[in-house]
Design a protein around this motif. Structure first.
Motif, PDB file in Angstrom:
ATOM      1  N   LEU A  71       0.856  -1.227   0.078  1.00 19.86           N
ATOM      2  CA  LEU A  71       0.055   0.058  -0.017  1.00 19.86           C
ATOM      3  C   LEU A  71       0.581   1.260  -0.074  1.00 19.86           C
ATOM      4  CD1 LEU A  71      -2.921  -1.008   2.638  1.00 19.86           C
ATOM      5  CD2 LEU A  71      -2.862  -0.862  -0.019  1.00 19.86           C
ATOM      6  N   HIS A 195      -7.343  -1.626   0.740  1.00 19.05           N
ATOM      7  CA  HIS A 195      -7.076  -2.127   1.882  1.00 19.05           C
ATOM      8  C   HIS A 195      -7.540  -3.353   2.590  1.00 19.05           C
ATOM      9  CE1 HIS A 195      -7.453  -1.949   6.344  1.00 19.05           C
ATOM     10  NE2 HIS A 195      -6.613  -1.189   6.320  1.00 19.05           N
ATOM     11  N   ALA A 218      -4.836  -6.284   3.017  1.00 19.91           N
ATOM     12  CA  ALA A 218      -4.351  -5.706   1.515  1.00 19.91           C
ATOM     13  C   ALA A 218      -4.383  -6.869   0.298  1.00 19.91           C
ATOM     14  CB  ALA A 218      -3.178  -4.993   1.714  1.00 19.91           C
TER      15      ALA A 218
END
Length: 293
Positions: A71, A195, A218
């Motif tokens: 991420l 997410h 994720a």
């Protein structure tokens, strides 16, 4: 031990803790792990997570670290830096909390759109999956999204919930109907970088005026899953501001609000599978809402 030493020797952190060479203060860490704030000799602080008793499931902390780092690569929503990822422990950058202001919410909405737009090579991920205390099948898949979501994100937790008695037969049948109709709920978009466990408690409002994302599951998924999860359990602060800013940056597909219950079913089924029948009514309400669409 200071931050420079820790970066060079992350494997030594458990030893320093065992011998009480680092100041450790318990903090709230959620329903799964034990969390602490560590203060190093140079004044730097870390947020650490450990398994509450015994040995953590294999890959549990390294999976979270992989997701956080993936991420972070998008360089959009702020994500805490990973300093230590060991089988028994995860240590992250400490984020000082702050207010959930409208300005922070607007910025978060725009940054979340940027994160999703960074995309993923496939649905799933290249690392083992966990969500809460449960495993999650991250085997990469080319899609399409609907059957993948039904078989990898709904059916496994429906089965656990049914087998444990957390969901009675009528509720199981309602979710099964959603699964049978899954291709009616959109899914033509390519996989987004999501997410994956974006209930409001995993948005950390920082003293820097930004919203940070923590505790991810994720993977490559549908961006509507993150948007839907933000509305769970009372909803994120300033939710409509977040969603409006998101839409200005990257408008969701028409009718996405009608599909919110389908995407929320994933996390709600995880809760009945992990924590029992207290979440039964929420699962049934989401399934019934999805079937009305």
């Amino acid at each position: 031990m200071d931050l420079a030493y820790l970066r060079a020797h992350p494997q030594h952190l458990p030893t320093f803790l065992t011998h009480q060479r680092i100041r450790e203060t318990p903090v709230g860490g959620g329903d799964v792990c034990v969390a602490s704030r560590l203060t190093l000799d140079d004044g730097a602080s870390l947020f650490t997570k450990t398994w509450p008793s015994g040995t953590a499931p294999e890959h549990f902390f390294t999976t979270e670290a992989a997701g956080l780092q993936w991420l972070r690569q998008a360089a959009t929503v702020p994500i805490p830096e990973v300093f230590v990822a060991l089988p028994e422990m995860l240590a992250l950058e400490w984020i000082d909390p702050g207010p959930a202001s409208p300005a922070a919410a607007e910025r978060f909405g725009r940054e979340l759109a940027g994160l999703h737009r960074a995309g993923a090579e496939s649905f799933g991920a290249g690392w083992p999956g966990f969500i809460g205390p449960l495993t999650q099948d991250n085997t990469p898949s080319g899609g399409p999204w609907g059957p993948w979501f039904a078989e990898r994100r709904l059916r496994p937790y429906l089965k656990i919930s049914a087998d444990s008695g957390a969901l009675p037969a009528a509720d199981v049948a309602a979710v099964e109907q959603v699964i049978l109709r899954i291709e009616e709920y959109g899914g033509e978009e390519p996989p987004a970088r999501i997410h994956g466990d974006l209930w409001p408690g995993n948005v950390l409002w920082g003293a820097d005026g930004r919203a940070w994302l923590v505790d991810p599951a994720a993977h490559g998924g549908h961006r509507e899953t993150d948007l839907a999860q933000l509305g769970l359990f009372g909803g994120a602060p300033h939710l409509e501001t977040i969603l409006q800013a998101y839409a200005e940056e990257w408008p969701p597909t028409d009718g996405w609000r009608d599909r919110v219950p389908v995407h929320q079913l994933h996390l709600l089924l995880v809760h009945t599978a992990a924590f029992g029948g207290a979440y039964r009514s929420a699962v049934r309400a989401a399934a019934d809402a999805a079937l009305r669409k």
